[in-house]
Design an enzyme around this catalytic site. Structure first.
Site, PDB file in Angstrom:
ATOM      1  N   SER A  34       0.846  -1.196   0.000  1.00 15.22           N
ATOM      2  CA  SER A  34       0.000   0.000   0.000  1.00 15.22           C
ATOM      3  C   SER A  34       0.879   1.243   0.000  1.00 15.22           C
ATOM      4  CB  SER A  34      -0.934  -0.004   1.206  1.00 15.22           C
ATOM      5  OG  SER A  34      -0.272   0.596   2.303  1.00 15.22           O
ATOM      6  N   LYS A  35       0.375   2.249  -0.711  1.00 17.11           N
ATOM      7  CA  LYS A  35       1.123   3.498  -0.864  1.00 17.11           C
ATOM      8  C   LYS A  35       1.459   4.105   0.483  1.00 17.11           C
ATOM      9  CE  LYS A  35      -0.505   5.544  -5.132  1.00 17.11           C
ATOM     10  NZ  LYS A  35      -1.111   6.675  -5.779  1.00 17.11           N
ATOM     11  N   ARG A  36       0.569   3.883   1.451  1.00 18.75           N
ATOM     12  CA  ARG A  36       0.777   4.530   2.750  1.00 18.75           C
ATOM     13  C   ARG A  36       1.920   3.904   3.544  1.00 18.75           C
ATOM     14  NH1 ARG A  36      -4.245   4.588   5.910  1.00 18.75           N
ATOM     15  NH2 ARG A  36      -5.587   4.514   4.078  1.00 18.75           N
TER      16      ARG A  36
END
Ligand code: GLU
Length: 495
Positions: free
Chosen positions: A261-263
């Site tokens: 995930s990008k986060r």
């Protein structure tokens, strides 16, 4: 004779290449090269709301960096986006006339229909279905409108879309090379929109038309598309075309076995590039996330990957993105890469760390010296941005003693005596050469009686602030006389 292998990577130009997309492109490329086929790069830009300026250029730059070059499709030529190959255009927004022609065929075959439902009506239907606990889907309201009536309404300017007309209760099956046989019943499928109100096709329609017209033999893509594939298979059947082979790649998971995930994770290929991973390292690593060779070999050049790659050895379950493995692989390439290339990569990192200025890079003497620093440190790096921590001591005379061992070495009772003996010898030479370290340590051992750790650790700590580090003789040579003396002076302030 078997059909010529033609594969494609078909990104939407969002301006960013996800590490999973880079792997998809890579597998397509490897398979095409292995089979002596063609690798095509097609741009799927039918969602005009997602248009991002410069996105195609950015993407092509990453593929160029990764050495994934296409045989047909979109390329950069003289600084501009261009196209090459006989099956173009390769940008979907330039193919609108083609889609219109094929949608007419589907309407005639009664495999598609005009739908005039307003947004409001569709939301209302959705709300009602959700309230009843049903999966929201189009209720078929416009299915029964005759084609001639629909055409008249459309011609008079009434807003509409065109939907796929699935027969009721039909099993649609296909054999996926990774997933095996997949069967879905049309009662579980929505009447997919094929043409939107703005006259653009949806992905599902354009992908089938283009893959057919571009004679794609294998569709290799992420597993998020596997549920859409029955819609595509139905379209192939409706047109009477042979469908390509489907190959859905497992997701890339992080170490917690969750989708990247990008986060939480670095996910853009450009993040890895900015950290100073080498393209060979990243590509070698990515090839192994979801594919395994039939041997224990872990280090592969692109040519070796082409030789060994096979669709059959793609794993069914998600590939784990193990950063330690990436670092291990990349450190191998850092050890073997051309020193000028590494120095080029080190420079932005050193500027960012404030160790050098952008003016200094024009000073050939300084650059030679930096090359020496990189040569000395390369074996300690998994990616070039680590040079920021490792190289600090070469650029500033002070350091902090961060670990217990270093503090103990600095406080050892003999440190002062050793520094006196060392300084005396450093002052006595004009330049610190290759032999200086070796000879000096021997002499100091004879003079003071300290040897091994008791001798090396205090001196190393005084010079670089750590008990462990790169080769001592080379460190001394790269530091040079002035720097060595400056560090000894600083070390004395800590005694
Ligand atoms: N345009 C789709 C994407 O952005 C391509 C999917 C496919 O390869 O069919 O991933």
């Amino acid at each position: 004779m078997d059909k010529r292998v033609r594969v494609r990577f078909a990104p939407s130009p969002t301006g960013f290449v996800h590490i999973g997309s880079l792997r998809t492109a890579l597998y397509n490329y490897l398979f095409a090269k292995k089979m002596q086929g063609d690798y095509i790069l097609r741009i799927e830009d039918t969602d005009q709301t997602r248009f991002v300026k410069g996105a195609i250029e950015n993407m092509l730059e990453i593929f160029d960096w990764a050495h994934i070059h296409n045989d047909e499709g979109v390329i950069m030529r003289d600084g501009f986006v261009a196209q090459h190959g006989p099956a173009g255009p390769y940008i979907q927004s330039e193919r609108l006339d083609i889609y219109r022609q094929y949608i007419d065929q589907l309407l005639e075959k009664d495999c598609a229909y005009y739908c005039f439902c307003s947004r409001d009506r569709l939301s209302l239907v959705k709300e009602q279905q959700m309230a009843k606990g049903e999966t929201p889907r189009y209720d078929g309201h416009c299915r029964a409108i005759s084609l001639s009536e629909a055409r008249q309404r459309a011609a008079s300017g009434e807003a509409h879309v065109i939907r796929l007309k699935f027969p009721e209760n039909l099993d649609i099956s296909f054999d996926d090379i990774v997933k095996g046989r997949v069967t879905v019943n049309t009662s579980d499928l929505d009447d997919q929109v094929l043409m939107k109100t703005d006259g653009f096709p949806t992905y599902h329609f354009a992908v089938v038309i283009d893959d057919h017209l571009m004679a794609i033999s294998h569709v290799i893509r992420g597993e998020e598309w596997v549920t859409s594939t029955p819609k595509h298979v139905f379209l192939y059947q409706a047109f009477g075309w042979e469908a390509p082979q489907f190959v859905h790649l497992p997701n890339i998971l992080n170490r917690e076995r969750k989708k990247l995930s990008k986060r939480q994770d670095d996910v853009a290929a450009s993040d890895f590039r900015a950290k100073g991973y080498l393209p060979q390292g990243l590509i070698n690593f990515l090839a192994l996330v979801g594919w395994s060779p039939d041997s224990e070999q872990e280090l592969f050049t692109m040519e070796e990957l082409i030789e060994h790659f096979s669709l059959e050895r793609i794993s069914k379950s998600g590939g784990i993105f193990d950063v330690d493995k990436l670092n291990f692989i990349n450190s191998h390439y850092i050890k073997t890469e051309d020193i000028d290339v590494l120095t080029e990569l080190a420079i932005p990192q050193l500027i960012e760390a404030g160790y050098i200025t952008s003016e200094e890079i024009h000073d050939p003497q300084k650059m030679d010296w930096i090359k020496g620093v990189v040569t000395l440190l390369r074996d300690r790096l998994s990616h070039m941005s680590q040079i920021k921590q490792e190289a600090g001591i070469f650029f500033k005379a002070t350091y902090e003693l961060n670990d217990e061992e270093a503090i103990a070495a600095m406080r050892a009772p003999q440190t002062g005596i050793l520094l006196d003996a060392f300084e005396k010898r450093a002052r006595a030479v004009d330049v610190i050469n290759d032999d200086f370290g070796k000879t000096t340590f021997k002499e100091i051992q004879a003079e003071t009686g300290f040897k091994g750790k008791d001798l090396y650790m205090p001196i190393r700590t005084a010079l670089i602030g750590e008990v462990h580090g790169p080769d001592m003789g080379l460190t001394l040579k790269v530091l040079g006389k002035e720097n060595v003396l400056a560090r000894i002076a600083y070390a004395r302030t800590l005694l």
